[in-house]
Write a protein that holds these residues in place. Structure first.
Motif, PDB file in Angstrom:
ATOM      1  N   PRO A  25      45.539  41.787  -9.821  1.00  0.00           N
ATOM      2  CA  PRO A  25      44.566  42.680 -10.457  1.00  0.00           C
ATOM      3  C   PRO A  25      44.195  43.827  -9.535  1.00  0.00           C
ATOM      4  N   ARG A  26      43.918  44.966 -10.168  1.00  0.00           N
ATOM      5  CA  ARG A  26      43.455  46.134  -9.419  1.00  0.00           C
ATOM      6  C   ARG A  26      41.974  46.338  -9.707  1.00  0.00           C
ATOM      7  N   ARG A  31      33.429  48.197 -10.622  1.00  0.00           N
ATOM      8  CA  ARG A  31      34.039  48.201 -11.958  1.00  0.00           C
ATOM      9  C   ARG A  31      34.129  46.781 -12.513  1.00  0.00           C
ATOM     10  N   ALA A  32      34.439  45.828 -11.644  1.00  0.00           N
ATOM     11  CA  ALA A  32      34.523  44.435 -12.094  1.00  0.00           C
ATOM     12  C   ALA A  32      33.160  43.934 -12.553  1.00  0.00           C
ATOM     13  N   GLN A  80      37.166  36.456 -12.102  1.00  0.00           N
ATOM     14  CA  GLN A  80      37.163  37.653 -11.274  1.00  0.00           C
ATOM     15  C   GLN A  80      38.379  38.527 -11.559  1.00  0.00           C
ATOM     16  N   ALA A  81      39.544  37.889 -11.675  1.00  0.00           N
ATOM     17  CA  ALA A  81      40.754  38.662 -11.972  1.00  0.00           C
ATOM     18  C   ALA A  81      40.643  39.319 -13.340  1.00  0.00           C
ATOM     19  N   LEU A  82      40.124  38.587 -14.332  1.00  0.00           N
ATOM     20  CA  LEU A  82      39.952  39.146 -15.671  1.00  0.00           C
ATOM     21  C   LEU A  82      39.055  40.367 -15.630  1.00  0.00           C
ATOM     22  N   TYR A  83      37.921  40.275 -14.933  1.00  0.00           N
ATOM     23  CA  TYR A  83      36.977  41.392 -14.905  1.00  0.00           C
ATOM     24  C   TYR A  83      37.552  42.582 -14.130  1.00  0.00           C
ATOM     25  N   GLN A  84      38.282  42.300 -13.056  1.00  0.00           N
ATOM     26  CA  GLN A  84      38.916  43.406 -12.328  1.00  0.00           C
ATOM     27  C   GLN A  84      39.896  44.149 -13.219  1.00  0.00           C
ATOM     28  N   ARG A  85      40.676  43.400 -13.972  1.00  0.00           N
ATOM     29  CA  ARG A  85      41.675  44.036 -14.834  1.00  0.00           C
ATOM     30  C   ARG A  85      41.001  44.859 -15.933  1.00  0.00           C
ATOM     31  N   ALA A  97      45.809  40.251 -18.335  1.00  0.00           N
ATOM     32  CA  ALA A  97      45.181  39.016 -17.866  1.00  0.00           C
ATOM     33  C   ALA A  97      45.759  37.809 -18.598  1.00  0.00           C
ATOM     34  N   PHE A  98      46.066  37.956 -19.886  1.00  0.00           N
ATOM     35  CA  PHE A  98      46.706  36.865 -20.600  1.00  0.00           C
ATOM     36  C   PHE A  98      48.129  36.648 -20.080  1.00  0.00           C
TER      37      PHE A  98
END
Length: 435
Positions: A25-26, A31-32, A80-85, A97-98
């Motif tokens: 993820p970026r 932003r997250a 966390q990865a989902l929100y970052q993406r 994310a999926f």
């Protein structure tokens, strides 16, 4: 069969060379955080169970599950990865994310349908106005110019004929079937699909009045089924495609059926076609044209039709207000499935035909429920063919990507956000008018 059968909620191994934007993820912390707050607000109104690694929250529109209600589960494995993406790429990040396994579910259509039903207000209106400032835009190289369009088409349709053959029915039709009635569509099984695809084609050919001796132009060949059925009627067919894989297999099927002298399949952009035809048929090709080229598309149809000629067009549509609001948005579907595509609204099509051509739209049939069932049958078949698809060289991320695409599309039709029309256009018997 569910997504659980395909992926088993196991950890997804992502090849960073093949999937650079899925591998990690970026996006920064702020932003997250903003995305987490936005996601919580948006999903609180949805009839979806949001499950986190160490806690569970069941919510409906009112904030708690109704008695006896079973909600579709969105299982978040890496919040966390989902929100970052989402924070860095919006709905593109949601889809990635999926693909990465940051979230999963055992009812993908059930989860995505409420999102589709409320897509217009998931993000507050003031934030929607900032979309172009914070999210990626369309790459210039994906505009549907004559120079670019072939590469856009190849990225999808030249993946592998064997891939499409693994989940399509025997007609190799990759567009909505027509089951006759909505009630029949709602209960159709895999055994009904091939006949429903033939019925779809036959209705279009009937609308265009294709029969013995008809000079027919098809814009968008697919794998040749419409050519075959038109040739069986005695028509002489010229079909255009920008997919070399489709052209080659279509030609093989046409020759095997004994129609090689009657049907010609060309690798050619529709804008470059010449000749005069009694009928034009085009099935779900207009979606790949791009909004700025819709006038040219219909002007081409008008130009090549003989006076008094008929055109029959099948096209996916979206609500007019959403088409206007999202026209410049670069989406997950653009990035991973259909580069350069743009869905029109039926209102936009009526307007373009009326203002840019002398064609008259004389018939409209909406059949969105038929597409929802078609997509469900394809998705079930795709999941059942997982081993075969893997042997073709497509990895687990690709399988999750295509499962998401098929479910995402089905949810769009089930929610009513998407529709699909068959349209008939008539050209005046005397020459004149714009174009």
């Amino acid at each position: 069969m569910t997504i659980n059968d395909c992926c088993n909620h196991a950890e997804v191994r992502v090849d960073p060379a093949r999937w650079p934007d899925v591998a990690a993820p970026r996006g920064g912390r702020l932003r997250a955080l903003a995305a987490a707050r936005l996601f919580a607000t948006a999903t609180r109104r949805l009839p979806v169970s949001i499950e986190y690694p160490r806690a569970r929250r069941d919510r409906t529109r009112s904030g708690s599950p109704r008695s006896g209600e079973v909600l579709p589960r969105m299982i978040i494995r890496d919040p966390q990865a989902l929100y970052q993406r989402i924070g860095s790429d919006g709905l593109i990040g949601f889809g990635e994310a999926f693909m990465a396994g940051d979230w999963t579910t055992d009812d993908l259509v059930g989860v995505l349908t409420p999102f589709a039903e409320r897509v217009a207000d998931l993000v507050p209106a003031p934030l929607q106005k900032l979309r172009s400032l914070v999210l990626p835009g369309h790459p210039d190289g994906e505009r549907n110019t004559v120079a670019n369009t072939r590469s856009n088409i190849a990225r999808h349709y030249d993946l592998s004929n064997d891939l499409f053959g693994a989940f399509l029915d025997e007609t190799l039709s990759y567009s909505s079937a027509y089951f006759g009635t909505d009630a029949a569509a709602d209960t159709a099984t895999w055994g009904d699909l091939a006949d429903a695809q033939r019925a779809k084609i036959d209705r279009l050919l009937d609308q265009a009045e294709v029969g013995p001796g008809t000079r027919l132009l098809e814009i968008g060949t697919g794998w040749g089924e419409l050519c075959l059925r038109a040739a069986e009627r005695g028509a002489r067919v010229r079909s255009l495609t920008l997919s070399s894989e489709q052209r080659d297999l279509a030609r093989t099927r046409i020759a095997a059926a004994g129609y090689a002298e009657q049907v010609r399949v060309d690798l050619l952009d529709y804008r470059l076609v010449d000749g005069e035809y009694d009928a034009v048929v085009s099935v779900e090709m207009l979606e790949a044209v791009g909004r700025e080229y819709w006038p040219e598309y219909f002007q081409t149809v008008q130009r090549v039709l003989a006076p008094g000629g008929k055109a029959a067009i099948q096209v996916i549509t979206m609500p007019h207000d959403r088409m206007l609001a999202s026209g410049s948005t670069y989406t997950w579907v653009h990035k991973y499935i259909f580069p350069g595509g743009q869905l029109p609204s039926i209102e936009a099509l009526r307007d373009v035909v009326a203002t840019e051509t002398d064609l008259t739209m004389t018939d409209e049939l909406a059949m969105g429920r038929h597409y929802a069932r078609t997509l469900r049958l394809w998705r079930e078949r795709f999941l059942a063919q997982s081993v075969t698809i893997g042997r073709l060289g497509f990895d687990a991320v690709f399988e999750r990507m295509w499962t998401f695409y098929l479910a995402y599309s089905e949810a769009g039709f089930r929610s009513g956000y998407l529709d699909v029309y068959q349209l008939r256009l008539d050209k005046p018997a005397t020459r004149g008018g714009p174009g």
